[in-house]
Design a protein around this motif. Sequence first.
Motif, mmCIF file in Angstrom:
data_model
loop_
_atom_site.group_PDB
_atom_site.id
_atom_site.type_symbol
_atom_site.label_atom_id
_atom_site.label_comp_id
_atom_site.label_asym_id
_atom_site.label_seq_id
_atom_site.Cartn_x
_atom_site.Cartn_y
_atom_site.Cartn_z
ATOM 1 N N ALA A 1 0.839 -1.197 0.000
ATOM 2 C CA ALA A 1 0.000 0.000 0.000
ATOM 3 C C ALA A 1 0.870 1.242 0.000
ATOM 4 O O ALA A 1 1.914 1.286 0.653
ATOM 5 C CB ALA A 1 -0.917 0.007 1.215
ATOM 6 N N TYR A 2 0.419 2.237 -0.726
ATOM 7 C CA TYR A 2 1.032 3.565 -0.697
ATOM 8 C C TYR A 2 0.000 4.568 -0.193
ATOM 9 O O TYR A 2 -1.178 4.521 -0.593
ATOM 10 C CB TYR A 2 1.490 3.987 -2.089
ATOM 11 N N ALA A 3 0.426 5.468 0.667
ATOM 12 C CA ALA A 3 -0.444 6.510 1.207
ATOM 13 C C ALA A 3 0.091 7.882 0.817
ATOM 14 O O ALA A 3 1.298 8.114 0.850
ATOM 15 C CB ALA A 3 -0.531 6.410 2.728
ATOM 16 N N LYS A 4 -0.813 8.767 0.469
ATOM 17 C CA LYS A 4 -0.406 10.151 0.214
ATOM 18 C C LYS A 4 0.077 10.774 1.520
ATOM 19 O O LYS A 4 -0.621 10.716 2.546
ATOM 20 C CB LYS A 4 -1.582 10.965 -0.335
ATOM 21 N N ALA A 5 1.262 11.358 1.469
ATOM 22 C CA ALA A 5 1.803 12.025 2.650
ATOM 23 C C ALA A 5 1.613 13.530 2.560
ATOM 24 O O ALA A 5 1.173 14.168 3.525
ATOM 25 C CB ALA A 5 3.285 11.693 2.818
ATOM 26 N N THR A 6 1.936 14.111 1.396
ATOM 27 C CA THR A 6 2.037 15.562 1.288
ATOM 28 C C THR A 6 1.593 16.060 -0.075
ATOM 29 O O THR A 6 1.478 15.295 -1.041
ATOM 30 C CB THR A 6 3.491 16.010 1.518
ATOM 31 N N GLU A 7 1.380 17.371 -0.142
ATOM 32 C CA GLU A 7 1.109 18.074 -1.401
ATOM 33 C C GLU A 7 1.730 19.457 -1.297
ATOM 34 O O GLU A 7 1.553 20.154 -0.292
ATOM 35 C CB GLU A 7 -0.393 18.185 -1.647
ATOM 36 N N GLY A 8 2.462 19.848 -2.346
ATOM 37 C CA GLY A 8 3.129 21.143 -2.307
ATOM 38 C C GLY A 8 4.095 21.225 -1.134
ATOM 39 O O GLY A 8 4.841 20.288 -0.847
ATOM 40 N N ASP B 1 12.050 18.109 0.132
ATOM 41 C CA ASP B 1 12.385 18.317 1.545
ATOM 42 C C ASP B 1 11.139 18.167 2.416
ATOM 43 O O ASP B 1 11.162 17.508 3.464
ATOM 44 C CB ASP B 1 12.978 19.713 1.761
ATOM 45 N N TYR B 2 10.067 18.803 1.993
ATOM 46 C CA TYR B 2 8.814 18.774 2.760
ATOM 47 C C TYR B 2 8.277 17.349 2.836
ATOM 48 O O TYR B 2 7.815 16.890 3.900
ATOM 49 C CB TYR B 2 7.797 19.709 2.106
ATOM 50 N N PHE B 3 8.328 16.646 1.719
ATOM 51 C CA PHE B 3 7.872 15.253 1.657
ATOM 52 C C PHE B 3 8.637 14.374 2.641
ATOM 53 O O PHE B 3 8.050 13.650 3.452
ATOM 54 C CB PHE B 3 8.037 14.758 0.220
ATOM 55 N N VAL B 4 9.955 14.456 2.603
ATOM 56 C CA VAL B 4 10.787 13.628 3.486
ATOM 57 C C VAL B 4 10.539 13.975 4.952
ATOM 58 O O VAL B 4 10.505 13.096 5.816
ATOM 59 C CB VAL B 4 12.275 13.789 3.119
ATOM 60 N N GLY C 1 9.839 6.387 -1.981
ATOM 61 C CA GLY C 1 8.775 7.364 -2.172
ATOM 62 C C GLY C 1 8.403 7.535 -3.627
ATOM 63 O O GLY C 1 9.168 7.214 -4.543
ATOM 64 N N VAL C 2 7.205 8.070 -3.842
ATOM 65 C CA VAL C 2 6.670 8.271 -5.190
ATOM 66 C C VAL C 2 6.413 9.755 -5.430
ATOM 67 O O VAL C 2 5.842 10.450 -4.582
ATOM 68 C CB VAL C 2 5.357 7.491 -5.384
ATOM 69 N N LEU C 3 6.839 10.220 -6.593
ATOM 70 C CA LEU C 3 6.531 11.569 -7.058
ATOM 71 C C LEU C 3 5.343 11.481 -8.007
ATOM 72 O O LEU C 3 5.451 10.908 -9.092
ATOM 73 C CB LEU C 3 7.742 12.170 -7.773
#
Length: 304
Positions: A124-131, A171-174, A189-191
Amino acid sequence: MPEHHSGPGRPQPPTAAAILLSLLTALTLLVTLPGTATAVAGNNGRPTHPERDWMGSTVRAHEGDRGLAAKGSSLPDLSLPNLSLPDLSLAGPSVSASVEGVDVSSHNGNVSWSKLWNSGVRFAYAKATEGTSYTNPYFAQQYNGPYNAGMIRGAYHFALPGNSSGAAQADYFVDHGGGWTDDGWTLPGVLDMEYNPYGDTCYGMGTGRMIDWIEDFLDAYRAHTGRDAVIYTSTAWWKKCTGNYGGFGKYNPLWVPRYGSSSGELPNGWGFYTFWQYTDTGPTVGDHDRFNGSYNRLKALAYG
């Protein structure tokens, strides 16, 4: 010579500077009104509806049901082609893509991971962040839940290239869940690169600037984690917004959305996909995916 004064109540003619200021003020108000979200994509604003932006949320609206299989049809043909390129899928040419997965975001809420496990889902992959301002409020449940259920898990970032630099978003994603641990249970991670949900399809960027933005993100992500991020994108968007650039396929695994019986044409640079989002109307959570290889090869991808 005495200074001239206008009589009481007599209006003064506006100066050129005043006219220009009024025009700029009007334009500023126009682009910041609710619903005019192009400003969000281009001027470092906060996304106005990140809960509606998930992996593939813009694909069907722009590409329709192209290649969509009939309801109730059999599962897609998941056989692999002969591979002549570097084996980013970590699967041999005779191994069928047999590992079922899902991707989720805040619109799914709290997910029943035991139900998905019992149905055969193994990653499973979950959305972590946006922008650089949004974090998924359900991320902990959606990231730790699959791990606790015995699944291999990962995180993805919904890109807003017009919002800030690629490195800033990496940076924000990590910093907010998108990192990587060499534990055998955490995927790179996925872009998520897809149509702009806030305005211009390619975020107001030419193909050269878009390629540079993606490279900026990938370089920063690798610097943080030592891993090459997966790129999620549709072939149609990739052609339009990068000019069908082929320079990332050597190192970055591909995740392609196509809701039907085959993955279809792939973007330039990739001879095969690593993940395939084959439906957005599957059971329990909607988005269902396949890994292009055996379970052992999926584990190898997690180990890096």
